[in-house]
Design an enzyme around this catalytic site. Structure first.
Site, PDB file in Angstrom:
ATOM      1  N   ARG A   1      -5.288  33.649  16.093  1.00 45.79           N
ATOM      2  CA  ARG A   1      -4.437  34.222  17.146  1.00 45.79           C
ATOM      3  C   ARG A   1      -4.523  33.437  18.449  1.00 45.79           C
ATOM      4  O   ARG A   1      -4.343  33.993  19.533  1.00 45.79           O
ATOM      5  CB  ARG A   1      -4.815  35.682  17.402  1.00 45.79           C
TER       6      ARG A   1
ATOM      7  N   HIS B   1       6.174  35.462  11.846  1.00 45.21           N
ATOM      8  CA  HIS B   1       6.465  34.024  11.843  1.00 45.21           C
ATOM      9  C   HIS B   1       7.944  33.771  11.563  1.00 45.21           C
ATOM     10  O   HIS B   1       8.570  32.931  12.208  1.00 45.21           O
ATOM     11  CB  HIS B   1       5.596  33.316  10.800  1.00 45.21           C
TER      12      HIS B   1
END
Length: 444
Positions: free
Chosen positions: A239, A278
């Site tokens: 992350r 994504h």
């Protein structure tokens, strides 16, 4: 043809009035920007900026010769004054052409938001394109060399909102309106990106640059365009923003092939959510190939490779068109084989897949030949990266700075990923480490 940028900022300027954000607080000196406005050869003005007469005087220009003022968008920033002696601002209808007495020709270009872009041609044939804030040319990029304004061949200079609409630059590249020699200058700069080095780094990655207010550009004059690396490795922890950084580096380029090495995991809701995020973030024009067979993709386009093999764009298109593991095919079907940029996300998942295949998790298998088999696979990948003709941006996890894994398998994976990252990175012109969303250049 000379173009003086009386302002290079967003309609509200930078810093924005009353905004306490860090970007606005640090927008000082050359990074402080008034609303974007252009003065072309002292005769044509595009858009207005606060205090245009003063802005022109600071740039060593005068507005006394201005014969036409055109607006490209509804001005939602500070109230704009029209200095005495200037003609009243107007707009040209989309597709119409305006011929000025001094030899300039202005063609209105349709854009995908309220507003109008302008293609301006000089008496000597120089051509520039100016797009309003947040705009891209309307319609698809057809890739046949027709430019946004209807002409043929690339522009000498393009001024657009690269920061907010990198896809606009990708569309212009796909249509042939922008090539490697086009001077791409970012305007309408806002507070979404910290000014200074970070802004200029991001623009350089897109093949663009920013200049201070008051700069005068000579259209058609040679200007060194940013040197774009062929191979980039983006490292980062969980992350950290490494994937976002990798995607940002290719957002201004057409026909990108996104290589997803993770595949699908039935019943894993967390993984499904990650994949969904994504996909939502990626431009709709990108194509996706889900595979861990990276070497053929990297070798595509090299002399002597099979144009119809699995690593070529033809193979990629075939997978996209009918494969269950891919998204919809993008508009790059006409692009020559092996030239589309690759974004590989990520090497850590590729390594996991390969270690599964060679039996690296079992100590006996590992010692009996698994170690050698893994070395052969990683060596082949590194060799393909060294020889590739494609633009490649790869993502990988940096796992060597955390807690020592509690299991032998975990330590083996950590060690092998560290070796892979080092070997892969050694073949890249640019190496980045992303920490807390900030990209630190380790090389390039």
């Amino acid at each position: 043809m000379d173009v003086t940028l009386l302002g290079t900022g967003a309609p509200q300027g930078l810093p924005r009035p009353g905004c306490p954000c860090a970007a606005c607080a640090t927008a000082v000196g050359d990074e402080a920007r008034a609303a974007t406005a252009l003065l072309v050869d002292g005769a044509l003005m595009i858009d207005l900026t606060p205090g245009p007469a003063f802005a022109a005087a600071r740039a060593g220009q005068s507005l006394t010769g201005v014969r036409q003022v055109l607006l490209s968008h509804p001005h939602d920033g500070p109230v704009m004054e029209v200095p005495a002696g200037l003609p009243q601002p107007g707009r040209v209808a989309d597709g119409r052409e305006l011929a000025l007495l001094d030899g300039h020709r202005v063609r209105a270009v349709a854009v995908d938001i309220p507003g109008t872009g302008y293609e301006i041609s000089g008496a000597a044939g120089e051509r520039l394109l100016y797009l309003p804030p947040g705009a891209a040319p309307a319609g698809p990029a057809n890739g046949n060399g027709r430019t946004a304004g209807g002409g043929t061949g690339p522009y000498d200079l393009v001024l657009l909102d690269v920061q907010a609409r990198p896809d606009a630059l990708a569309k212009l590249r796909a249509s042939g309106a922008v090539d490697a020699a086009t001077d791409v200058v970012a305007v309408h700069l806002d507070h979404d990106v910290p000014p200074g080095p970070e802004l200029h780094r991001r623009l350089a990655a897109a093949g663009a640059r920013a200049v201070p207010d008051g700069s005068t550009l000579v259209v058609g004059e040679f200007h060194a365009v940013p040197d774009l690396p062929r191979r980039t490795l983006v490292l980062g922890g969980a992350r950290s923003g490494k994937s976002v950084e990798a995607e940002r580096r290719l957002a201004a380029f057409p026909d990108v092939v996104y290589v997803a090495t993770g595949g699908t995991r039935d019943g894993d809701q967390d993984w499904a959510q990650r994949v969904s995020l994504h996909r939502e973030r990626r431009p709709g024009s990108w194509r996706t190939v889900e595979t861990c067979d990276l070497v053929p993709l990297l070798e595509a386009g090299r002399p002597g490779t099979d144009a119809g093999g699995p690593g070529t764009d033809a193979g990629e298109r075939g997978a996209d068109a009918g494969g269950p593991d891919t998204e919809a095919e993008g508009p790059g079907a006409g692009r020559p084989d092996g030239t589309s940029p690759l974004l590989i996300d990520c090497l850590a998942l590729w390594l996991t897949h390969v270690m599964d295949e060679v039996g690296a998790w079992d100590d006996a298998t590992w010692e009996a030949g698994g170690r050698r088999a893994l070395r052969e696979r990683t060596d082949a990948l590194v060799a393909a990266v060294r020889q590739t003709r494609r633009t490649v941006v790869a993502v990988s996890n940096e796992v060597g700075s955390g807690v020592v894994p509690a299991t032998a398998a975990g330590r083996r994976f950590r060690d092998e990923l560290g070796r892979l990252n080092a070997a892969f990175g050694a073949e890249c012109e640019q190496l980045l480490l992303v920490v807390a969303g900030q990209a630190l250049a380790l090389r390039g």
